[in-house]
Design an enzyme around this catalytic site. Sequence first.
Site, mmCIF file in Angstrom:
data_model
loop_
_atom_site.group_PDB
_atom_site.id
_atom_site.type_symbol
_atom_site.label_atom_id
_atom_site.label_comp_id
_atom_site.label_asym_id
_atom_site.label_seq_id
_atom_site.Cartn_x
_atom_site.Cartn_y
_atom_site.Cartn_z
ATOM 1 N N ASP A 168 -3.676 7.740 8.127
ATOM 2 C CA ASP A 168 -4.419 6.801 8.965
ATOM 3 C C ASP A 168 -3.427 6.082 9.878
ATOM 4 O O ASP A 168 -2.302 6.553 10.047
ATOM 5 C CB ASP A 168 -5.269 5.839 8.110
ATOM 6 C CG ASP A 168 -4.419 4.991 7.167
ATOM 7 O OD1 ASP A 168 -3.175 4.934 7.336
ATOM 8 O OD2 ASP A 168 -5.004 4.360 6.260
ATOM 9 N N SER A 171 0.793 -1.235 0.000
ATOM 10 C CA SER A 171 0.000 0.000 0.000
ATOM 11 C C SER A 171 0.820 1.277 0.000
ATOM 12 O O SER A 171 0.312 2.332 -0.357
ATOM 13 C CB SER A 171 -0.930 0.018 1.216
ATOM 14 O OG SER A 171 -0.176 -0.074 2.405
ATOM 15 N N HIS A 201 -0.485 4.801 7.235
ATOM 16 C CA HIS A 201 0.013 5.445 6.015
ATOM 17 C C HIS A 201 0.207 6.946 6.154
ATOM 18 O O HIS A 201 -0.643 7.625 6.732
ATOM 19 C CB HIS A 201 -0.980 5.202 4.871
ATOM 20 C CG HIS A 201 -1.314 3.773 4.645
ATOM 21 N ND1 HIS A 201 -2.472 3.201 5.115
ATOM 22 C CD2 HIS A 201 -0.631 2.781 4.033
ATOM 23 C CE1 HIS A 201 -2.499 1.915 4.784
ATOM 24 N NE2 HIS A 201 -1.386 1.627 4.136
#
Length: 347
Positions: free
Chosen positions: A319, A39, A322
Site C-alpha cells: 500500500d 506497523s 508498507h
Amino acid sequence: MAAQNLVFFFIFLSVFSGEQRGVEGLGMGEKKLFVFGDSYADTGNNRIALASSWKFPYGITFPGKPAGRFSDGRVSTDFIAGYMGMKTPIPYRWRKQLAGRVKYGLNFAYGGTGVFDTAAPYPNMTTQIGFLQQLINDSVYTKRDLETSLAFVSASGNDYANYIAMNGSTAGFPTFISSVVSQLAVNMRRMHGLGVEKIAVGSLPPLGCLPLNTARSSFRQCDRAQNALVDLHNQLLLRAVANLNNQTNSASFFILDFHGAFWTVLNRTHPHQGNPSFENPLQPCCMGVSAAFSCASVDENGDKKYTLCSNPKSKFFWDTLHPTQEGWRAVSSTPAFQNSLRQLFQN
Ligand SMILES: *[C@@H]1O[C@H](CO)[C@@H](O)[C@H](O)[C@H]1NC(C)=O
Ligand SMILES: *[C@@H]1O[C@H](CO)[C@@H](O)[C@H](O)[C@H]1NC(C)=O
Ligand SMILES: *[C@@H]1O[C@H](CO)[C@@H](O)[C@H](O)[C@H]1NC(C)=O
Ligand SMILES: *[C@@H]1O[C@H](CO)[C@@H](O)[C@H](O)[C@H]1NC(C)=O
Ligand SMILES: *[C@@H]1O[C@H](CO)[C@@H](O)[C@H](O)[C@H]1NC(C)=O
C-alpha cells in the site's frame, strides 16, 4: 469462553500456527524475541474493528485472509523470527488465548505508533515496554528467560508523519529528529535494564521513496528532502547505539540495516542471484482510487474504493506505506540486512 470468542480463537490458531521457513535458520531453540514499535513489525495488535490490517485485501497472500498484518502477507518480524529459527512471536493481545506461544516471546508493536504519541488509543513505545515490565513483575518471564532474549525495535517514521501533520511543514525537523532518537535511546536502555540480552533497532528506510511520497511524480521520483532527513536520523541513531554500548560497557545494542536493504532492492534493475527485481518498485499494489481513499476502503454500499494489482508478488510495495511480503522477503535477504543480522549472533 463465549461462543463468539471460541470462533475467534480458532481463527487465531490457524493464523498463528504457520511457521516461517525459507530464511537461513540458526536453530536457537530457547531464544525469545520481543518486538516493539509500529506497523512494519506489528503482527496483529491493532483493533479488529478499526484497523485496515484486519480488512480485505490485507493478508490475502498469508495467511490467506486479513489477520492484522499491514501487508498482503508476512512482515519484517516474521523474517527475523525465521532467521532465528523460531516461530513468529504472537501479538501481545493474544497472550492469554495463545499462552503456549508466550515462550517464544511477544510482539508489542502496534501499527501507527511512534516513540511519542501518534496513534491514540494505541500505546506508544514507552507504554509497550511497560507491558513487558508488567509481565516480568507478574513472573510470566524470569530474569533467566531474558538472558537469552532479543528485542527488535521498529520506529519507522510515524513520529515524523505526525509532526508534519501537526506542524504542516518540516520546519524545526532536525531538532525534532534528535528528540525522537534520544527517546529511542532511552527506550532501548530501559529494555536493557529489564534484562533483555540484545537490542536491535532498525535504521529508517528511505521514507521519501514510499508511494505516499512518490505518487505526485507518478511513482518515479523519491522525495530527496525527506531522504536527507532520514539520513540525519540514521546518523544520530548510529551515534546513539555506539553511546549505549559505551555507557553500558557492553555490546548489546545493534542496528538492523533496513536503510541499506531498502535501497539495495529499490535500486536493483535486474533479478540478482535468485532475488527478484520489482517492476516499477515505487508503485504499490493496492491503492485508493483518489487521495481520499486508501487500500481496503469501501463506500456505504460496500463498493471498493481502491484498486488491486493482479499479482502482489510482482510488487515491492503493498500500500502507500508498507512493503508486500515479497518486498520484505527481498529486503531481509539482501547482504546489507543479512550482515547486520549476523552481527547479532556472532557471540
Ligand atoms: C507514552 O504514553 C503514556 C501514556 O499515555 C504517557 O504518559 C507518556 O508521556 C508517553 N510517552 C512519550 C515519550 O510520549
Ligand atoms: C514493576 O515493578 C517495579 C519494581 O517493583 C515497579 O517500579 C514498576 O512500577 C512495576 N511496573 C509495572 C508495569 O508493573
Ligand atoms: C512544531 O514545530 C515547532 C518548532 O518549529 C516545535 O516547537 C513544535 O513542538 C512542533 N509541534 C509539533 C506538534 O510537533
Ligand atoms: C567510552 O567512551 C569513553 C570516552 O569517549 C572512552 O574513554 C571509553 O574507552 C569508551 N568505553 C568503551 C567501553 O568503549
Ligand atoms: C541507490 O540509489 C540511490 C539514489 O540513486 C543512491 O543514493 C544510493 O547510494 C544507492 N544505494 C545502494 C545501496 O545501491
